[in-house]
Structures are given as C-alpha cells and as structure tokens.
Design a protein around this motif. Structure first.
Motif, short mmCIF file in Angstrom:
data_model
loop_
_atom_site.label_atom_id
_atom_site.label_comp_id
_atom_site.label_asym_id
_atom_site.label_seq_id
_atom_site.Cartn_x
_atom_site.Cartn_y
_atom_site.Cartn_z
N GLY A 147 52.01 21.87 7.36
CA GLY A 147 52.32 23.04 8.26
C GLY A 147 51.86 22.92 9.59
N ARG A 148 50.87 22.05 9.93
CA ARG A 148 50.18 22.12 11.03
C ARG A 148 50.71 21.45 12.16
NH1 ARG A 148 43.75 20.17 9.90
NH2 ARG A 148 43.36 21.82 11.52
N ASP A 149 50.62 21.98 13.21
CA ASP A 149 51.27 21.44 14.67
C ASP A 149 50.14 20.38 15.02
OD1 ASP A 149 53.94 22.46 14.50
OD2 ASP A 149 53.01 24.32 15.55
N TRP A 150 50.58 19.36 15.42
CA TRP A 150 49.56 18.25 16.15
C TRP A 150 50.13 17.76 17.51
CZ3 TRP A 150 45.42 15.67 13.52
CH2 TRP A 150 45.10 16.14 12.35
N GLY A 151 49.21 17.66 18.49
CA GLY A 151 49.78 17.39 19.85
C GLY A 151 48.83 16.44 20.59
N THR A 152 49.26 15.95 21.63
CA THR A 152 48.47 15.32 22.52
C THR A 152 47.67 16.18 23.30
OG1 THR A 152 50.11 15.11 24.34
CG2 THR A 152 50.16 13.21 22.79
N ALA A 153 46.62 15.80 24.19
CA ALA A 153 45.90 16.73 24.91
C ALA A 153 46.82 17.36 25.92
CB ALA A 153 44.90 15.82 25.60
N ALA A 154 47.73 16.81 26.71
CA ALA A 154 48.56 17.56 27.52
C ALA A 154 49.39 18.62 26.75
CB ALA A 154 49.36 16.58 28.24
N GLU A 155 49.96 18.22 25.45
CA GLU A 155 50.86 19.21 24.86
C GLU A 155 49.99 20.22 24.55
OE1 GLU A 155 54.00 15.94 22.93
OE2 GLU A 155 52.11 16.68 21.63
N ILE A 156 48.85 20.17 23.90
CA ILE A 156 47.92 21.36 23.65
C ILE A 156 47.61 22.07 24.80
CG2 ILE A 156 45.63 21.85 22.71
CD1 ILE A 156 46.15 19.34 20.86
N ALA A 157 47.20 21.48 25.81
CA ALA A 157 46.88 22.36 26.95
C ALA A 157 47.98 23.21 27.46
CB ALA A 157 46.35 21.43 27.99
N ALA A 158 48.99 22.60 27.49
CA ALA A 158 50.16 23.30 27.84
C ALA A 158 50.57 24.56 26.85
CB ALA A 158 51.75 22.49 27.73
N VAL B 163 40.75 19.56 26.76
CA VAL B 163 41.07 19.32 25.22
C VAL B 163 40.30 17.96 25.05
CG1 VAL B 163 42.74 18.69 23.58
CG2 VAL B 163 43.08 20.77 25.44
N ILE B 164 40.18 16.84 25.71
CA ILE B 164 39.72 15.75 25.60
C ILE B 164 38.19 15.82 25.39
CG2 ILE B 164 39.02 13.38 26.81
CD1 ILE B 164 41.77 13.54 27.81
#
Length: 79
Positions: free
Chosen positions: A8-19, A30-31
C-alpha cells in the motif's frame, strides 16, 4: 507515482515526491535525502523510485530540526 499493492506504499521519482511534499521541497533535496539520510531507492531501468511515506518522515524531521536554513510549516496557522 506508483502504488505497491502488496504494502500500500506510494513510490515516486524525486520530482514526483517533491511535488507531493510541497513547494519548498525540491527534487534535489529528495536526491540528497537518498544519499545523506538513507532514503530507500528502487531502480526500474533508468528510473529511481523512493517511498513517499519515508520521504515525508525525513522531511518532517528536517523541518523540525534547528539546523540549516529556516523553513515554513506547510500548514502553519497564526497563533
């Protein structure tokens, strides 16, 4: 964002997480969390994904810290 159906965890790229974490969080931050704070990474081809909940926990700890530049709370209210 990718949702892991098993956990149930959401995973994202650095840009997606930052947004998702707010306007004062950048993809570069994030990086750096990956390198400095042990944010988990999972590589799929050339894409690098990290869990949103773990990134949010690191961001919250950084926000409460007295070190570094001062940052605004995302949901600050006037007292």
């Amino acid at each position: 964002m990718i949702r892991d159906s098993a956990t149930g965890r959401d995973w994202g790229t650095a840009a997606e997480i930052a947004a998702r974490l707010g306007p004062d969080v950048t993809d570069r931050m994030v990086i750096n969390w990956r390198r400095r704070d042990g944010l988990t990474v999972h590589r799929v081809g050339r894409a690098v994904y990290s869990p949103l909940d773990q990134a949010a926990a690191i961001e919250a700890a950084k926000r409460r810290s007295t070190r570094g530049r001062r940052r605004q709370l995302a949901h600050a209210t006037a007292a």
